[in-house]
Design an enzyme around this catalytic site. Structure first.
Site, PDB file in Angstrom:
ATOM      1  N   HIS A 101       0.851  -1.242   0.038  1.00  0.00           N
ATOM      2  CA  HIS A 101       0.182   0.061  -0.246  1.00  0.00           C
ATOM      3  C   HIS A 101       0.696   1.175  -0.078  1.00  0.00           C
ATOM      4  O   HIS A 101       1.819   1.388   0.921  1.00  0.00           O
ATOM      5  CB  HIS A 101      -0.840   0.041   1.065  1.00  0.00           C
ATOM      6  CG  HIS A 101      -2.141  -0.755   0.958  1.00  0.00           C
ATOM      7  ND1 HIS A 101      -3.415  -0.726   1.473  1.00  0.00           N
ATOM      8  CD2 HIS A 101      -2.343  -1.952   0.297  1.00  0.00           C
ATOM      9  CE1 HIS A 101      -4.368  -1.568   1.185  1.00  0.00           C
ATOM     10  NE2 HIS A 101      -3.598  -2.262   0.378  1.00  0.00           N
ATOM     11  N   PRO A 147      -4.703   0.728  18.644  1.00  0.00           N
ATOM     12  CA  PRO A 147      -4.366   0.268  17.410  1.00  0.00           C
ATOM     13  C   PRO A 147      -4.579   1.184  16.093  1.00  0.00           C
ATOM     14  O   PRO A 147      -4.209   0.810  14.961  1.00  0.00           O
ATOM     15  CB  PRO A 147      -5.352  -0.854  17.026  1.00  0.00           C
ATOM     16  CG  PRO A 147      -6.627  -0.400  18.264  1.00  0.00           C
ATOM     17  CD  PRO A 147      -5.844   0.272  19.276  1.00  0.00           C
TER      18      PRO A 147
HETATM   19  C1  PHB Z   1      -6.350  -3.917  10.630  1.00  0.00           C
HETATM   20  O1  PHB Z   1      -6.264  -4.112   9.469  1.00  0.00           O
HETATM   21  O2  PHB Z   1      -6.635  -4.855  11.443  1.00  0.00           O
HETATM   22  C2  PHB Z   1      -5.963  -2.382  11.078  1.00  0.00           C
HETATM   23  C3  PHB Z   1      -5.321  -1.755  10.062  1.00  0.00           C
HETATM   24  C4  PHB Z   1      -4.902  -0.629  10.459  1.00  0.00           C
HETATM   25  C5  PHB Z   1      -4.820   0.147  11.749  1.00  0.00           C
HETATM   26  C6  PHB Z   1      -5.462  -1.031  12.726  1.00  0.00           C
HETATM   27  C7  PHB Z   1      -5.755  -1.994  12.479  1.00  0.00           C
HETATM   28  O3  PHB Z   1      -4.524   1.162  11.893  1.00  0.00           O
END
Ligand code: PHB
Ligand code: APR
Length: 398
Positions: free
Chosen positions: A72, A300
């Protein structure tokens, strides 16, 4: 049992460490409390920084990632029904990220370890790390008896070094005396409701959306599987949301003025992730080293958890090889400090991304406007945008 490095936990940190040590000719034993299927199915973020990709390749664990991972070159920020794309290579001198789920990283590393690495014991739960200050630290653990009658036995693993890769809830951190450690923590009054859906992703890159109703994220696991998240109040149970409500809420939060459409599909998994920032200092006590979630947690939003774990175990493996080759413990002694520099940068970025995009309960209209102004700034200033792109794609490993 005796080994050079006793590794507690077979998440990304423990598994990659075992691989790096194996490649360097250093023996290790991995103890994992859960079974293999559990470890291979646990859903976590799946964004690999350029540095992580390079490490996995160099470790001989990048073959399937290179075939099936999705490179990406940017992400989209969505706010005020508008879209702004952040172009990573243009802003960072060519860096990008790889979308390859943490489950797949773990599967690849487990297969390699079982085929050619040292012992990897599932359903072997570490109970305590003992004598961490001595030359011979030990891990006491419990494992399933060979007779298959469900009985548990206790064993002791004697080591030269112990690395606690046992996550936030593990036991390794407890072996560091409270009088010598300090914990820094922040919890957030919201969590993420995450879903997996059997539908091709509605956009070819990740979309981070800020909305008055709360944050939403569009991610993916493969060209045919979408991964989506909704900010939900703290303590929400995934069962409170039915599929129709989830899709309707996602549509509201992702809505744009240009008529973008969200594709719906069957939801195959639903769960809620709490959000916290946590750092334990120091990351070493005697011959016990903490790595990954055992030492630090990030929310996250910036997808830094796995990448930080990789940074820790690379630092440890290099330090141990240096010790073997030169007799000098200088890098081992510097382990905690080296890791923490990187950790706090990731904490800063994850905190910034979280507060930039989520709506805190009770947020005032003033704070809402400030958030929009911060987003506007990223969308209109190359230096502000570069700051985000550099942190997202990750600083190069030392
Ligand atoms: C995910 O794909 O689970 C994901 C992607 C980006 C993030 C957090 C989780 O910032
Ligand atoms: N004994 C043995 N194993 C244990 C024990 C114990 N007492 N306690 C926990 N474990 C195991 C867990 O079952 C888990 O498999 O340790 C492992 C820790 O793995 P993760 O929680 O994935 O932590 P880590 O490897 O540091 O992951 C780094 O990658 O997947 C992302 O979000 C995740 O941010 C995290 C990052």
């Amino acid at each position: 049992m005796r080994t050079t490095v006793g590794i507690i936990g077979a998440g990304p940190a423990g598994l990659l460490l075992a691989r790096l040590l194996h490649n360097a000719g250093i023996d290790s034993v991995v103890l994992e409390s859960r079974d293999r299927a559990y470890v291979e199915r646990r859903q976590r973020a799946g964004i690999l920084e350029q540095g992580t990709v390079d490490v996995l390749r160099a470790a001989g664990a990048g073959e399937r990632m290179d075939r099936e991972g999705l490179r990406h070159d940017g992400v989209e920020l969505r706010f005020d029904r508008r879209r702004h794309r952040v172009d990573f290579p243009a802003l960072t001198g060519g860096r990008s990220v790889m979308v390859y789920a943490q489950t797949e990283v773990c599967k690849d590393l487990i297969a390699l370890q079982l085929k050619e690495g040292g012992p990897l014991l599932f359903e072997a739960e570490a109970l305590a790390v003992e004598d961490a200050e001595s030359e011979r630290p030990r891990v006491r653990f419990r494992y399933a008896g060979a007779d298959g009658d469900g009985s548990r036995r206790e064993g002791v693993l004697e080591c030269d070094y112990v690395v606690g890769c046992d996550g936030y809830w593990g036991v390794a951190r407890k072996a560091v005396p409270a009088s010598l450690s300090r914990a820094f923590e922040r919890t957030y009054p919201f969590g993420w409701l995450g879903i997996l859906a059997d539908v091709p992703p509605s956009h070819d890159e990740l979309v981070y959306a800020r909305h008055d109703r709360g944050f939403a994220l569009l991610s993916m696991r493969s060209p045919s599987v979408s991964r989506l998240y909704l900010q939900v109040p703290d303590g929400t149970d995934a069962g409170e949301w039915d599929d129709e409500e989830i899709w309707a809420e996602l549509e509201r939060r992702f809505e744009t003025a240009d008529g973008w459409r969200l594709r719906r599909g069957p939801i195959t998994q639903k769960s809620v992730t709490p959000m916290r920032s946590f750092v334990h200092e120091p990351m070493r006590h005697g011959r016990l080293f903490l790595a990954g979630d055992a030492a630090h947690i990030v929310p996250p939003t910036g997808a830094k958890g796995l990448n930080l774990a990789v940074g820790d175990v690379v630092t440890f493996a290099r330090a141990l090889v240096h010790r073997r080759e030169t007799g000098s413990a200088r890098l081992l002694d510097a382990y905690s400090e080296s890791c923490l520099r990187r950790v706090w940068q990731a904490e800063r970025f994850s905190y910034d991304m979280t507060t930039l995009l989520h709506r805190a309960p009770g947020a005032t209209p003033f704070e809402d406007r400030l958030q929009l102004a911060r987003l506007e700034r990223i969308a209109s200033s190359r230096s502000a945008e570069t700051d985000l792109a550099e942190a997202y794609t990750g600083l190069p490993f030392q």
